[in-house]
Every structure is written in structure tokens, then in C-alpha cells.
Write an enzyme that holds these catalytic residues in place. Structure first.
Site, PDB file in Angstrom:
ATOM      1  N   ILE A  96      61.583  33.232  41.377  1.00  0.00           N
ATOM      2  CA  ILE A  96      62.736  33.242  43.039  1.00  0.00           C
ATOM      3  C   ILE A  96      64.076  32.020  41.899  1.00  0.00           C
ATOM      4  CG2 ILE A  96      62.887  31.947  44.787  1.00  0.00           C
ATOM      5  CD1 ILE A  96      60.327  33.060  45.345  1.00  0.00           C
ATOM      6  N   ASP A 144      60.829  16.181  36.411  1.00  0.00           N
ATOM      7  CA  ASP A 144      59.464  16.183  36.314  1.00  0.00           C
ATOM      8  C   ASP A 144      59.734  15.721  37.836  1.00  0.00           C
ATOM      9  OD1 ASP A 144      56.637  15.951  38.031  1.00  0.00           O
ATOM     10  OD2 ASP A 144      56.471  14.876  36.036  1.00  0.00           O
ATOM     11  N   ASN A 169      63.381  24.656  44.967  1.00  0.00           N
ATOM     12  CA  ASN A 169      62.952  25.474  45.333  1.00  0.00           C
ATOM     13  C   ASN A 169      61.393  25.721  44.443  1.00  0.00           C
ATOM     14  OD1 ASN A 169      62.010  28.922  44.351  1.00  0.00           O
ATOM     15  ND2 ASN A 169      62.652  27.847  42.664  1.00  0.00           N
ATOM     16  N   TYR A 186      47.628  23.398  49.865  1.00  0.00           N
ATOM     17  CA  TYR A 186      48.916  24.214  49.316  1.00  0.00           C
ATOM     18  C   TYR A 186      49.828  24.798  50.247  1.00  0.00           C
ATOM     19  CZ  TYR A 186      52.390  27.999  47.908  1.00  0.00           C
ATOM     20  OH  TYR A 186      53.487  28.678  48.108  1.00  0.00           O
TER      21      TYR A 186
END
Length: 253
Positions: A18, A59, A86, A151
Site C-alpha cells: 500500500i 524505526d 502507513n 492488532y
């Protein structure tokens, strides 16, 4: 004139999937790109495909590295006008087996990383009206899924962060929104397919079809569909769209 001519966009996770599609969409409308990721090679490969882009290895779970990331982006293309947070990752486990490392990794990459990214560029995007922050979240930020509790919690947190910032920054003329893709045909999805194969013995095609069922139109979302939604939120004509979590999943969530 291209809609984003003269604008500088920073995109995390910009080397593949993406993120790469978003980079192409923004570049096609004239934006200069700072592409961020943990791996140098995919970023540099993307940079070669774009007219004005640079690669930054960082990071995003580290606030210090995100500050350095923003400094490197400014050095390459000037002040940042658009932030697309993203970068993310997913891992699955039954809730009873989620350990501290799993939990912290999901929260660290998906939620803390999104915050660090936005905060590092906040002075830039709010310096004048027209700044844009777009979080790439997930339908997991809008509803629950089994076996990915950490998540889902992280992505719900991203939606909450987006809503808070959209209110806080509205007076500055900066919009903050989130795009929430359903199951999308990316390298991240390939990992989910591998998990299904290992646990059920299904074929790759059957596993992909099983995931696609969650999208109401019965197929996987393409990265380009997500990218076009992000692009819409970045162009000047979307200035009154703020605080929205836009699902890209073929139907209502």
C-alpha cells in the site's frame, strides 16, 4: 497544474504494498516524496521509479529515530506538507497465548509508530493551512476480528488518535483522517495466507478466497484503491473532510 505540485509528502512503509502505491499516486500529482521504512533496498527501488523522491531508513517505534527521519526529509525536500502514516504489521494468536512481546510489538509498530510519525512532522504540517495527516489503519480499527486482539486494539487506538488530532488541529487548517482498508492484496496479506495454509491445509487460492469473503464485494482490495482514497484526502479540494475513518472494503463495516 498537478494537484500536489510543490508539496512534500512523507510516507512510512513506502517501499512496498500500500505504501508504494500511495507514493506513486502522490508523485503522479506532483508531490516530492520522502519514503520511510526499515529496509533500505525496497525504498531505493521505489525512489528510482519516482521523479522526486528520497529514501530514509528509520524505526518508527523510536521517537528519536522519527525526529531524525523528519530532519532527513526536510533536508531532502524542505518542510513537510503531508504525512501518511502507513507502516504497520500484523501477527495472530489466540488471546490466551498473547505474550508481552507480541502485545508490545503490535502496539509499538501500529499505534506508537503512527503517533511518533505524526508528532515528528507536526510543526511542519501545521505551519500553514492545508497540512494533511492520513493514517492508514484497517477495518480492524472499526470492528473486531478473532485471533488478532493486539492488532485490533492497536488499530482502534489509531482511529482514536486520528479523531483527537483532527479536533486539536482543525483551527490550524490541518486535516487528520484515516483510511481503513479491508483485506488487501499486499505482502502483509501473504503472511495471513501462509498462516491459514499452515493451520488448515487449505490451498493458497482457497485461503485468499476465504479472506476475500470479509470484503462485501467478495474480492481483495487492491493497493491502488487504497492509494486513491489517500490521495483524495491529501488534495486541496478535501479540506472540509476531517476526522473521518473511511472504510475501503466494498461496503459498510
Amino acid at each position: 497544474m498537478a494537484a500536489l505540485a510543490g508539496k512534500h509528502a512523507l510516507v512510512t512503509g513506502g517501499g512496498s504494498g500500500i505504501g508504494a502505491a500511495i507514493a506513486r499516486a502522490l508523485a503522479a500529482e506532483g508531490a516530492a516524496l520522502s519514503l520511510v521504512g526499515r529496509r533500505k533496498e525496497p525504498l531505493e527501488a521505489m525512489v528510482k521509479q519516482l521523479p522526486k523522491a528520497s529514501a530514509i531508513v528509520a524505526d518508527i517505534t523510536s521517537g528519536t529515530e522519527c525526529k531524525a527521519m523528519a530532519e532527513a526529509a526536510r533536508a531532502a525536500h524542505g518542510a513537510i506538507d503531508i504525512v501518511v502514516a502507513n507502516a504497520g504489521m500484523a501477527a495472530s494468536a489466540p488471546a490466551s497465548r498473547i505474550d508481552a512481546a507480541h502485545w508490545q510489538q503490535m502496539i509499538g509498530v501500529n499505534l506508537t509508530g503512527a503517533f511518533n510519525t505524526a508528532q515528528a512532522a507536526l510543526a511542519d504540517v501545521t505551519r500553514q493551512p492545508g497540512g494533511r495527516i492520513v493514517f492508514v489503519a484497517s477495518t480492524a480499527g472499526l470492528k473486531g476480528y478473532s485471533y488478532v486482539a493486539a492488532y485490533v486494539a492497536a488499530k482502534h487506538g489509531v482511529i482514536g488518535l486520528m479523531r483527537a488530532l483532527s479536533v486539536e488541529l482543525a483551527a490550524k487548517g490541518t486535516t487528520v483522517n484515516a483510511v481503513c482498508p479491508g483485506f488487501t492484496d499486499t505482502p502483509l496479506l501473504a503472511g495471513a495466507v501462509d498462516t491459514i495454509i499452515s493451520k488448515t491445509g487449505r490451498s493458497a487460492d482457497a485461503s485468499r478466497a476465504e479472506l476475500a469473503k470479509d470484503n462485501l464485494h467478495g474480492r481483495l482490495i487492491t493497493p491502488e484503491e487504497v492509494a486513491q482514497t489517500v490521495l483524495y484526502l491529501c488534495v486541496p479540494s478535501s479540506g472540509s473532510v476531517n476526522g473521518q475513518a473511511i472504510a475501503v472494503t466494498g461496503g459498510p463495516v
